[in-house]
Design an enzyme around this catalytic site. Structure first.
Site, PDB file in Angstrom:
ATOM      1  N   ARG A  96      39.693  49.114  33.566  1.00 10.25           N
ATOM      2  CA  ARG A  96      38.776  48.222  32.848  1.00 10.25           C
ATOM      3  C   ARG A  96      37.511  47.935  33.648  1.00 10.25           C
ATOM      4  NH1 ARG A  96      40.804  41.966  33.312  1.00 10.25           N
ATOM      5  NH2 ARG A  96      41.571  42.049  35.456  1.00 10.25           N
ATOM      6  N   ARG A 178      31.110  43.014  40.361  1.00 10.78           N
ATOM      7  CA  ARG A 178      31.757  42.885  41.671  1.00 10.78           C
ATOM      8  C   ARG A 178      31.037  43.724  42.717  1.00 10.78           C
ATOM      9  NH1 ARG A 178      38.114  43.929  41.924  1.00 10.78           N
ATOM     10  NH2 ARG A 178      37.524  46.105  41.638  1.00 10.78           N
ATOM     11  N   ARG A 185      41.049  52.490  48.223  1.00 13.33           N
ATOM     12  CA  ARG A 185      42.321  51.767  48.298  1.00 13.33           C
ATOM     13  C   ARG A 185      43.378  52.627  48.991  1.00 13.33           C
ATOM     14  NH1 ARG A 185      42.117  48.365  43.409  1.00 13.33           N
ATOM     15  NH2 ARG A 185      40.099  48.687  42.407  1.00 13.33           N
ATOM     16  N   ASP A 254      47.895  49.815  45.420  1.00 15.83           N
ATOM     17  CA  ASP A 254      46.598  50.111  44.806  1.00 15.83           C
ATOM     18  C   ASP A 254      45.664  48.906  44.867  1.00 15.83           C
ATOM     19  OD1 ASP A 254      48.705  49.355  42.777  1.00 15.83           O
ATOM     20  OD2 ASP A 254      46.921  49.019  41.558  1.00 15.83           O
ATOM     21  N   ASN A 255      46.175  47.751  45.266  1.00 18.06           N
ATOM     22  CA  ASN A 255      45.348  46.558  45.445  1.00 18.06           C
ATOM     23  C   ASN A 255      45.040  46.283  46.911  1.00 18.06           C
ATOM     24  OD1 ASN A 255      45.391  46.118  42.677  1.00 18.06           O
ATOM     25  ND2 ASN A 255      47.120  44.700  42.762  1.00 18.06           N
TER      26      ASN A 255
END
Length: 486
Positions: A96, A178, A185, A254-255
């Site tokens: 997204r 952002r 990552r 992945d974060n």
């Protein structure tokens, strides 16, 4: 004449678009009608080398509404994978959000990433949209973490649009612009490792060095130096999370940022009452990502990253570097906590004193942040009353030990308390306060958002008339429990 601190003055060098085609998919942002700016961050503007007053609101609105890109942007959705709650998921990527472009600034490269930009090939079953609630929470989180000197992504601005988005309820749509030095990552490396693409794995590692850690290129083994850098930065990041009562709540690989940034704010929370096992994510029923589990989870994630680098780095060297994680974290945490207690020197008994302080807060159900602040104010007329914050018969016993410990310090009380107030925040991004800001914004009033953002950017400085923004939730407030759409 275009000002050299305007959006239009940004120049882009989009390295990611020059990677192999399957590293990303080019996607144009979806156009959202009725887009309206709510706030522009001075800190975010400064990160881009811009002056907030020179930013054309109409131009920024058009960018955040998906109507018009800046010259030089090349929007794309990145592909990666990762372990989600311990299980490998090969079908991940930007679902997204879009990397609009990589701006070159006086402080180095900065990614401009538009969250809520619409569907991508990696959206899976998602709609590619963002809601106002989650966008405001992430916007404020970047400000709060930066104010606390915790490495983080930031945002230049947050905007609401005319879309209605279905989550747990129908909510206003929004976008967030952002900013991050990089969005690489752990999951990017996992993807290439799982695909057995050793050349691309090395290419990505060397990209991180060349673009973001050029000093490591001078080391005798640059790839090893990069992994050691990631281990050290991650350990120091987690130490700061633990010292300031922050729970990320979705520490999937992945974060996790390869640069040691706090990335992807979902059902996060700053503690109110101290709870060592606080788990604000209602889907995390097993408490995998609880507050007290974060140090161990970060090491687990680093181990997964290390495994992904085994085609490039000797396994024994990887293990040696992973072994440095815990002592690095413990040393960083001890420094932070001694500072919060006003201890300038180091004594062998400090660890026990810190642990007992936290146990006292937990057993008395005291507010984590107000207790530290009260300890900082306890000799100041009109300050917070420590006894009012910590209702426990054990308080005086701990204070007596604390006083004895202070006898080993050379600073006087006035100097020590002033130093403590510089590291013990008065304004914290509490969930109930964020919710008040969100509700006001949903009604069209962005003033509380702007006020809270300003306070969080300088959380240690007391502002007259702003007492409402330092209040803890009521004692009968339910525990913080958020969804991943938060």
């Amino acid at each position: 004449m275009v000002s050299d601190t305007s959006l239009e003055a940004l120049t882009f060098d989009n390295v990611w678009s020059r990677f192999p085609d399957d590293f990303f998919t080019r996607v144009k942002p979806t156009r959202w009608g009725g887009t309206r700016l709510l706030d522009i961050s001075p800190r975010g503007a400064a990160r881009l080398g811009l002056e907030p007053d020179d930013i054309d609101h109409g131009r920024l609105t058009a960018l955040m509404g998906g109507e018009r890109l800046l010259d030089g942007m090349d929007p794309l959705a990145q592909k990666y994978t990762g372990h989600q709650f311990g299980t490998y998921n090969p079908a991940l990527g930007d679902g997204r959000g879009l990397l609009l472009g990589e701006a070159m600034t006086p402080q180095g490269p900065v990614d401009l990433h538009l969250k809520g930009a619409g569907q991508t090939p990696y959206s899976r079953f998602g709609d590619g949209r963002a809601v106002l609630r989650s966008s405001i929470r992430e916007y404020l989180a970047g400000e709060a973490m930066a104010g606390l000197k915790i490495p983080t992504t930031l945002a230049l601005a947050v905007a609401v649009n005319g879309e209605k988005v279905m989550r747990e309820r129908v909510e206003p749509g929004a976008t967030l612009l952002r900013l991050a030095e990089s969005h690489v990552r752990f999951g990017h490396f996992e993807w290439l490792y799982q695909q057995q693409r050793v050349e691309d794995l090395e290419r990505l590692a060397r990209h991180v060095i060349d673009r973001h850690r050029p000093d490591l290129a001078q080391e005798s083994a640059p790839l090893e130096a990069l992994f050691q850098d990631v281990v050290t930065r991650t350990a120091e990041l987690i130490a700061r999370w633990q010292a300031y009562g922050f729970v990320h709540a979705v520490m999937n690989t992945d974060n996790m940022s390869i640069l040691g940034l706090t990335l992807d704010y979902g059902p996060y929370a700053f503690m109110d009452r101290f709870e060592s096992n606080l788990t604000p994510n209602h889907t995390d029923t097993a408490g995998r990502y609880a507050f007290d589990q974060q140090p161990g989870v970060a090491l687990w994630n680093l181990t997964v990253l290390g495994q992904s680098l085994t085609p490039l780095i000797d396994v024994e060297r990887l293990r040696e570097m992973l072994d440095s994680y815990e002592p690095t974290l413990q040393a960083a945490y001890a420094i932070l906590m001694r500072g919060r207690l006003g201890l300038e020197t180091e004594q062998q008994s400090d660890g026990e004193l810190i642990d007992d302080w936290l146990s006292l807060l937990e057993s008395s159900r005291a507010d984590f942040h107000r207790s530290f602040r009260a300890l900082s104010d306890r000799d100041v007329v009109g300050g917070l009353s420590l006894a009012e914050e910590i209702a426990s018969p054990e308080l005086e016993s701990w204070l007596e030990r604390y006083r004895r410990r202070l006898n080993h310090e050379s600073r006087g009380d006035t100097e020590r308390l002033a130093a403590m107030r510089r590291v013990n925040p008065l304004y914290i991004l509490r969930t109930h306060l964020a919710q008040q800001v969100i509700e006001a914004a949903e009604q069209g009033d962005a003033r509380p958002l702007q006020t809270f953002r300003e306070l969080l950017s300088s959380p240690f400085l007391q502002r007259p008339g702003m007492e409402i923004w330092s209040e803890a939730p009521s004692s009968d407030a339910p525990p913080v429990c958020l969804s991943c759409s938060s």
